[in-house]
Every structure is written in structure tokens, then in C-alpha cells.
Design a protein around this motif. Structure first.
Motif: not given
Ligand code: GLN
Length: 305
Positions: A110-115
Motif C-alpha cells: 500500500p502506498r500513501p498515494d492511494t490514501e
């Protein structure tokens, strides 16, 4: 203080802190794309895990002699990191929106971008009481689970082509207490029949086949990253299938590459989606596209008497 005698001089033993910093430097040589802060943060997390220390206890331990600690497990983890494994796979977990998700090499980290994707999706659900939500390509389940936990009245369907990924997602949902999700193996919409949803959300593969960043992502599942020569092959399928799987007024919300904003908006508009807009990630790059399906058959005018 115990120490080594070198050339008649008493050398104080290396502290754990010095050892961690030296290892971070070695790790950056082995994995050149790692930045110093990332390397050091990774090793802090690893040593905390291996020595069963809190972050505060690790800070204290850093001043002690490294030889006081049994570092065998830490060294095994360090060797995996030096061989290019992401820290999330070595630790077996990754934080996302303040929760810890278990991950294996079967799922994208999971990437912070996906937040940004989760926030945009939750915003689109604000006016729907008990929404039906579909997450396409759920991987670790982080998007489906965040939505399900934020909206306990929602019913979420998490879909993935990969059975091993679904097992990871299902385990995360159980551990995090998200009971309002069902998991289904499916090639995008293929196994969903005529089901329609209030929201379809997806972080699909969107990296182009020849992308120069791919070698740095080699440990993650290629099927979760790469999508044809321009990175848009799966986004085209997802957008094309949306009208048949959205309720009228429902939303499609997808993550895409930082350079794909125009192309994805064009796909949405060509498919007849309305209220199309792009959301930027924390780094200011186009990251998420949302659009709404208003069915041409849905007549909102009152019926004539
Ligand atoms: N954002 C990821 C990366 O470029 C790609 C994720 C994806 O393809 N969904 O590292």
C-alpha cells in the motif's frame, strides 16, 4: 566500559546506533534507489521488530554497545533488504491510513498515494445511506477495508484475479474487524454478472511496460503494476465496464499514474461519465479520477398522470 584493544588503545565498542547508521549506508549502496531517510527508517523498524523494542526503547538502546544484543534475526532481515526486498515484505506489514496491513509478495505494498483514492471515494459516498461498493483489484484489501471501516453500513465487494491476494485481503479484514466485505475472485467485472453499485473504486495496474521505474519495483507482483504499452490497458477495461455496473448516479473512482490525468479524464468523458474531475496526491501530482454515471434511461422528471 568493555571494549576491544587495538594497537594498545582501548576502543569503545560500537553502539547499536552507530551500527544501524553504518548498515543504512551499506543498504543504500546495495539498493541505490533508497533514500537515506527511508533506509534508516526501515532499519529502525526492523531492529524494533527483531529486538521487540518500542521506538522509544530503541532510541535508548542505540546508545548501548551493539554486542549486547542478539542481532541474528535483524541481520537476516538486513540481508533480504540488501537483496532488494521492500521493507514491507521483510516486516510483513505496512501502515496505511493509520492502520497496519499484513502484506506478502502476492500483493502490492500500500502506498500513501492511494490514501487520495480512499478520501475521494469516501467523499463520493457521503450522501448515500447504505452504499454498495465494488473494489476492483483489491490486493491487500486496504482500499476496500478502509471504506468498509469508515462506512459500517456499506456493503463492500472486493475483487481480485489472484486467489493468494484475496487470502491476504480476507485476513486483513478479519484482523481489522471489517465484517461488511465479501471477497470474490474475478477478472475485473467478469464474475459479477449484472450487479450494480453506488461506487466502483480501483487502484489497478497502470505502469507502462517500458517504464524505467519498473526494475525498482521488481519484487512486487507485475500483474498489479504493469498494464500494456501505455499503462492504460486495464483502466480502459474498467472504465468501459463501469456503465453496466453502476447504478444511475453512482461513481467510478480510479487511481492512475501522475502523468495520466488527461488520458484518464478523456476515457471517462468518452464513456459518457459526468462530473469528471481529477484529484492530486500529497505530492501535487494528478492521481485519482472520479466521474459519475447518469443512466440515459433514468428519467428524473415526474411521470405524467
Ligand atoms: N503507484 C505505484 C508505483 O508507481 C503503481 C501502483 C499501480 O500500478 N497501481 O509505484
Amino acid at each position: 566500559m568493555a571494549g576491544e584493544v587495538v594497537g594498545g588503545l582501548q576502543v569503545p565498542p560500537a553502539t547499536l546506533g552507530a551500527r544501524l547508521r553504518a548498515d543504512a549506508a551499506a543498504l543504500m549502496v546495495a539498493v541505490p534507489e533508497l533514500r537515506h531517510a527511508e533506509a534508516l527508517r526501515g532499519l529502525f523498524a526492523l531492529v524494533e521488530r527483531c529486538l521487540r523494542l518500542t521506538a522509544a526503547a530503541r532510541v535508548v538502546a542505540e546508545r548501548e554497545a551493539a554486542q549486547r544484543y542478539d542481532l541474528a534475526e535483524y541481520e537476516a532481515g538486513l540481508a533480504r533488504l540488501c537483496a532488494g526486498e521492500p521493507i514491507a515484505y521483510v516486516l510483513g506489514e505496512q501502515p496505511f491510513r493509520g492502520r497496519s496491513y499484513r502484506v506478502s509478495a502476492d500483493v502490492l505494498v500500500p502506498r500513501p498515494d492511494t490514501e487520495t483514492l480512499v478520501e475521494a471515494a469516501l467523499e463520493r459516498l457521503e450522501s448515500t445511506g447504505a452504499p454498495e461498493v465494488l473494489d476492483l483489484g483489491t490486493g491487500s484489501g486496504c482500499v476496500a477495508i478502509e471504506i468498509a471501516l469508515d462506512r459500517p453500513a456499506a456493503t463492500v465487494t472486493g475483487v481480485d484475479l489472484c486467489g493468494e491476494a484475496l487470502a491476504v485481503a480476507c485476513g486483513n479484514a478479519r484482523r481489522l474487524g471489517a465484517g461488511n466485505i465479501r471477497w470474490q475472485r474475478s477478472d475485473w467485472y467478469a464474475a459479477l454478472g449484472g450487479c450494480r453499485f453506488h461506487l466502483i473504486v480501483s487502484n489497478p495496474p497502470y505502469v507502462a511496460e517500458g517504464d524505467p521505474h519498473l526494475p525498482a519495483l521488481a519484487r512486487e507482483p507485475r500483474g498489479a503494476l504493469v498494464s500494456g504499452p501505455d499503462g492504460l490497458a486495464d483502466l480502459r477495461r474498467i472504465v468501459a465496464g463501469a456503465p453496466a455496473h453502476l447504478r444511475s448516479g453512482g461513481w467510478l473512482c480510479v487511481e492512475h499514474g501522475g502523468e495520466q490525468g488527461d488520458a484518464v479524464r478523456t476515457l471517462f468523458l468518452a464513456q459518457g461519465l459526468a462530473e469528471v474531475r481529477t484529484f492530486r496526491d500529497a505530492g501535487g501530482r494528478d492521481r485519482v479520477c472520479a466521474g459519475r454515471w447518469i443512466s440515459p434511461g433514468a428519467d428524473t422528471t415526474p411521470a405524467l398522470p
